[in-house]
Design a protein around this motif. Structure first.
Motif, short mmCIF file in Angstrom:
data_model
loop_
_atom_site.label_atom_id
_atom_site.label_comp_id
_atom_site.label_asym_id
_atom_site.label_seq_id
_atom_site.Cartn_x
_atom_site.Cartn_y
_atom_site.Cartn_z
N GLY A 15 0.74 -1.25 -0.06
CA GLY A 15 -0.15 -0.11 -0.06
C GLY A 15 0.79 1.11 -0.07
N ILE A 16 2.14 1.19 0.57
CA ILE A 16 3.17 2.64 0.62
C ILE A 16 4.39 1.75 0.05
CG2 ILE A 16 3.86 4.14 2.30
CD1 ILE A 16 1.64 3.50 4.18
N PRO A 17 4.62 1.87 -1.42
CA PRO A 17 5.77 0.96 -1.93
C PRO A 17 6.99 1.51 -1.32
CG PRO A 17 3.98 1.59 -3.52
CD PRO A 17 3.54 2.19 -2.33
N ASP A 18 7.06 2.77 -0.97
CA ASP A 18 8.58 3.23 -0.63
C ASP A 18 8.83 3.15 1.13
OD1 ASP A 18 6.76 5.43 0.44
OD2 ASP A 18 8.43 6.81 0.24
N ALA A 19 7.92 2.56 1.63
CA ALA A 19 7.95 2.51 3.20
C ALA A 19 8.86 1.40 3.60
CB ALA A 19 6.51 1.97 3.75
N ARG A 20 9.64 1.75 4.65
CA ARG A 20 10.34 1.03 5.39
C ARG A 20 9.69 0.65 6.55
NH1 ARG A 20 14.81 3.06 7.68
NH2 ARG A 20 14.33 5.15 7.38
N VAL A 21 9.53 -0.75 6.83
CA VAL A 21 8.53 -1.14 7.89
C VAL A 21 9.28 -2.22 8.92
CG1 VAL A 21 6.82 -2.52 8.54
CG2 VAL A 21 6.78 -1.01 6.20
N GLU A 22 9.31 -1.69 10.17
CA GLU A 22 9.78 -2.65 11.19
C GLU A 22 8.57 -3.24 12.01
OE1 GLU A 22 12.65 -0.73 13.43
OE2 GLU A 22 13.55 0.45 11.56
N ILE A 23 8.61 -4.34 12.05
CA ILE A 23 7.50 -5.23 13.04
C ILE A 23 8.21 -5.86 14.03
CG2 ILE A 23 5.57 -6.71 13.05
CD1 ILE A 23 5.14 -4.58 10.81
N THR A 24 7.42 -5.77 15.49
CA THR A 24 7.73 -6.31 16.76
C THR A 24 6.47 -6.95 17.31
OG1 THR A 24 9.32 -4.55 17.06
CG2 THR A 24 8.69 -5.83 18.93
N TYR A 33 1.04 -6.21 18.09
CA TYR A 33 2.34 -6.02 17.19
C TYR A 33 2.32 -4.36 17.26
CZ TYR A 33 2.47 -10.33 14.70
OH TYR A 33 2.66 -11.56 14.28
N ALA A 34 3.81 -4.19 17.15
CA ALA A 34 4.22 -2.54 17.14
C ALA A 34 4.90 -2.47 15.89
CB ALA A 34 5.20 -2.18 18.13
N ALA A 35 4.37 -1.52 15.06
CA ALA A 35 5.03 -1.24 13.62
C ALA A 35 5.59 0.17 13.49
CB ALA A 35 4.07 -1.36 12.57
N ARG A 36 6.82 0.35 13.15
CA ARG A 36 7.27 1.66 12.90
C ARG A 36 7.32 1.60 11.25
NH1 ARG A 36 10.24 5.80 14.03
NH2 ARG A 36 12.30 6.32 12.82
N VAL A 37 6.76 2.53 10.79
CA VAL A 37 6.78 2.84 9.19
C VAL A 37 7.36 4.12 8.82
CG1 VAL A 37 5.08 2.68 7.34
CG2 VAL A 37 4.60 1.33 9.20
N VAL A 38 8.24 3.87 8.16
CA VAL A 38 9.05 5.35 7.66
C VAL A 38 8.73 5.44 6.11
CG1 VAL A 38 11.08 6.43 7.45
CG2 VAL A 38 10.80 5.00 9.34
N SER A 39 8.32 6.52 5.47
CA SER A 39 8.07 6.77 4.19
C SER A 39 8.10 8.36 3.74
CB SER A 39 6.80 6.26 3.88
OG SER A 39 6.35 6.62 2.50
N ALA A 40 8.75 8.44 2.73
CA ALA A 40 8.78 9.99 2.01
C ALA A 40 7.46 10.34 1.75
CB ALA A 40 9.77 9.89 0.87
N SER A 41 6.62 9.44 1.44
CA SER A 41 5.11 9.95 1.18
C SER A 41 4.50 10.63 2.40
CB SER A 41 4.28 8.62 0.48
OG SER A 41 3.92 7.72 1.81
N PHE A 42 4.87 10.35 3.46
CA PHE A 42 4.45 11.01 4.73
C PHE A 42 4.62 12.66 4.66
CE2 PHE A 42 4.62 6.71 6.94
CZ PHE A 42 3.44 6.47 6.41
N ALA A 43 5.57 12.98 4.10
CA ALA A 43 6.07 14.32 4.16
C ALA A 43 4.92 15.33 3.83
CB ALA A 43 6.89 14.70 3.18
N GLY A 44 4.79 16.18 4.80
CA GLY A 44 3.62 17.33 4.91
C GLY A 44 2.31 16.79 5.43
N GLN A 45 2.13 15.68 5.82
CA GLN A 45 0.94 15.13 6.09
C GLN A 45 0.92 14.85 7.72
OE1 GLN A 45 0.15 11.16 4.66
NE2 GLN A 45 0.08 11.85 2.59
#
Length: 76
Positions: A15-24, A33-45
């Motif tokens: 759903g968020i192709p550029d995402a880096r995802v860490e799942i715990t 679960y805990a998820a950390r999702v990092v994405s350039a597409s989040f800029a300005g949101q």
């Protein structure tokens, strides 16, 4: 039936192709679960829109097969 961490990651990346995802797995039960999702597409949101994007990627699995997700998002 619990959901595998790899499946959660795959859905988010689909759903968020550029995402880096860490799942715990917080409880070791495949339901919390805990998820950390990092994405350039989040800029300005605002954070709520970032979280909504992740939940949209997970579709109807949230609250169903995926019982709980502690979510952290960030801009790359």
């Amino acid at each position: 039936m619990p959901m595998a961490a790899a499946d959660i990651e795959a859905l988010i990346v689909a759903g968020i192709p550029d995402a880096r995802v860490e799942i715990t797995d917080l409880a070791g039960d495949g339901d919390h679960y805990a998820a950390r999702v990092v994405s350039a597409s989040f800029a300005g949101q605002p954070r709520i829109k970032q979280h909504q994007a992740v939940y949209a990627a997970l579709g109807d699995r949230m609250g169903g097969v995926l019982h709980a997700l502690q979510l952290t998002t960030a801009v790359e």
